[in-house]
Design a protein around this motif. Structure first.
Motif, short mmCIF file in Angstrom:
data_model
loop_
_atom_site.label_atom_id
_atom_site.label_comp_id
_atom_site.label_asym_id
_atom_site.label_seq_id
_atom_site.Cartn_x
_atom_site.Cartn_y
_atom_site.Cartn_z
N GLU A 1 0.93 -1.20 -0.04
CA GLU A 1 0.15 -0.13 0.16
C GLU A 1 1.04 1.47 -0.20
OE1 GLU A 1 -4.29 1.31 2.07
OE2 GLU A 1 -3.40 -0.26 2.75
N GLU A 2 1.89 0.98 1.12
CA GLU A 2 2.65 2.28 0.46
C GLU A 2 3.31 2.55 -0.93
OE1 GLU A 2 4.56 3.08 5.48
OE2 GLU A 2 5.09 2.73 3.52
N SER A 3 4.11 1.55 -1.25
CA SER A 3 4.65 1.31 -2.42
C SER A 3 3.40 1.70 -3.73
CB SER A 3 5.29 -0.40 -2.46
OG SER A 3 5.50 -0.68 -2.19
N GLY B 1 1.76 3.84 -3.04
CA GLY B 1 1.70 6.11 -2.84
C GLY B 1 2.52 6.38 -3.50
N ARG C 1 2.47 6.87 -6.72
CA ARG C 1 1.21 7.76 -7.95
C ARG C 1 1.82 8.81 -7.95
NH1 ARG C 1 -3.79 5.98 -9.46
NH2 ARG C 1 -3.32 4.51 -7.96
N THR C 2 2.51 9.33 -6.13
CA THR C 2 3.41 10.72 -6.82
C THR C 2 4.35 10.46 -7.03
OG1 THR C 2 2.80 10.70 -4.11
CG2 THR C 2 4.74 11.92 -4.79
N VAL D 1 8.67 13.19 -3.82
CA VAL D 1 8.54 11.14 -2.75
C VAL D 1 9.09 11.54 -1.51
CG1 VAL D 1 8.22 9.27 -2.27
CG2 VAL D 1 8.32 10.75 -4.63
N LEU E 1 8.90 10.37 2.77
CA LEU E 1 8.30 9.04 3.53
C LEU E 1 9.24 8.12 4.29
CD1 LEU E 1 5.55 7.59 4.32
CD2 LEU E 1 6.41 6.15 2.78
N ARG F 1 -9.39 0.05 -3.08
CA ARG F 1 -8.98 1.40 -1.71
C ARG F 1 -7.87 2.22 -3.13
NH1 ARG F 1 -8.18 -1.91 2.43
NH2 ARG F 1 -5.66 -1.01 2.43
N SER F 2 -7.25 1.95 -3.27
CA SER F 2 -6.10 2.70 -4.28
C SER F 2 -4.97 1.99 -5.64
CB SER F 2 -4.50 2.02 -3.28
OG SER F 2 -4.60 2.51 -1.70
#
Length: 299
Positions: free
Chosen positions: A130-132, A134, A137-138, A145, A147, A184-185
């Motif tokens: 899930e973090e990957s 995000g 996408r950014t 980026v 994080l 969700r993503s």
């Protein structure tokens, strides 16, 4: 099951084996000349006989002009998302936007570990994926980026270049937590082969995706739904997966589109790839398009 009424697209999976390289090149050129939409390449770099997926796609992109490429699916645990975004954006620029990015959390932990990867499992793998997504996408949007978490440490990377066309982030998933992550993503769901997610199991998986999308305020109809389909086309054929003559393939894929909700089919020929591709592209695909149009118009 809901027919999301998305336009249909069709592709073929390419054999990444080094020993089959000449045939793979012929199949890729045949797929483009026959009007298919996607060339899909699996990503199992720990297989000693396989060519690297990005190297293979990059080479094939220089020998084709129109057809799109799909990683089916890139292993996020072996391809850090910042570098994966850089590679995807670069390839998209070099091919005038002919790329969709299928990604997965990494389904074979022991093999990942053999290459020095972290071999995450379960919820740990889902949270990492899930973090990957995000980060991808950014970065693909050309953003900054930043994080710092258990899984990633990225300190203000200024991403670029920006792809000339949006690169879809399609997530390979088959279990509930990853399916919910699709909703969700991700921009779409890539189902494993019909051997591993058979048709009767698809509706329950689609419901998980749709419910998660709705809870996140997203319209489930905007998500792509990709089915990897292995089998053999032929009147007296034998083999794994979907086996039968052209009519059976047309009837079945049309049913999977309008009853199961798939809009994209990637064919994995179980035998004789060149002959099977010719049958699929010349006889099955146009008839499926006609059948689905007729079924939708009759509603």
């Amino acid at each position: 099951m809901t027919d999301y009424e998305r336009p249909l697209s069709f592709g073929v999976s390419l054999d990444p084996s080094a020993g089959a390289w000449g045939r793979t090149l012929r199949v890729a050129r045949m797929a483009e000349s026959s009007g298919l939409d996607h060339l899909a390449v699996q990503d199992h770099p720990y297989q000693p006989g396989h060519l690297d997926t990005w190297t293979l796609i990059s080479h094939l992109s220089a020998t084709t002009d129109r057809i799109s490429f799909l990683t089916d699916v890139a292993d996020l645990q072996l391809r850090p998302p910042v570098m994966l975004a850089k590679a995807a954006a670069s390839l998209s620029v070099l091919t005038d936007g002919r790329l969709q990015l299928g990604v997965g959390g990494g389904g074979i932990p022991e093999a990942i570990a053999s290459m020095g990867g972290p071999a995450r499992r379960g919820q740990d793998m889902v949270a990492f994926a899930e973090e990957s997504l995000g980060i991808l996408r950014t970065a693909l949007a050309g953003g900054v980026v930043q994080l710092h978490s258990t899984y990633h440490s990225v300190d203000g990377y200024r991403a670029g270049p920006v792809p000339p066309e949006p690169v879809g982030l399609w997530l390979g998933a088959q279990k509930p937590r990853m399916l919910a992550l699709v909703g969700r993503s991700a921009d779409g769901w890539i189902s494993p082969l019909n051997l591993y997610v058979p048709p009767h199991e698809v509706p329950s998986r689609q419901r998980i995706i749709d419910e998660a999308a709705a809870e996140a305020g997203r319209d489930p109809r905007t998500l792509r739904r990709v089915y990897n389909v292995t089998g053999v086309i032929g009147t007296h054929a034998e083999g794994p997966g979907l086996v039968g003559d052209v009519r059976r393939w047309v009837d079945t894929l049309a049913e999977w589109a309008v009853d199961l909700g798939f809009d994209t089919f990637v064919f994995w020929p179980a035998t004789d790839p060149e002959r099977q591709l010719a049958l699929f592209a010349d006889e099955v695909v146009p008839a499926v398009r006609q059948r689905v149009d007729a079924l939708r118009s009759a509603r």
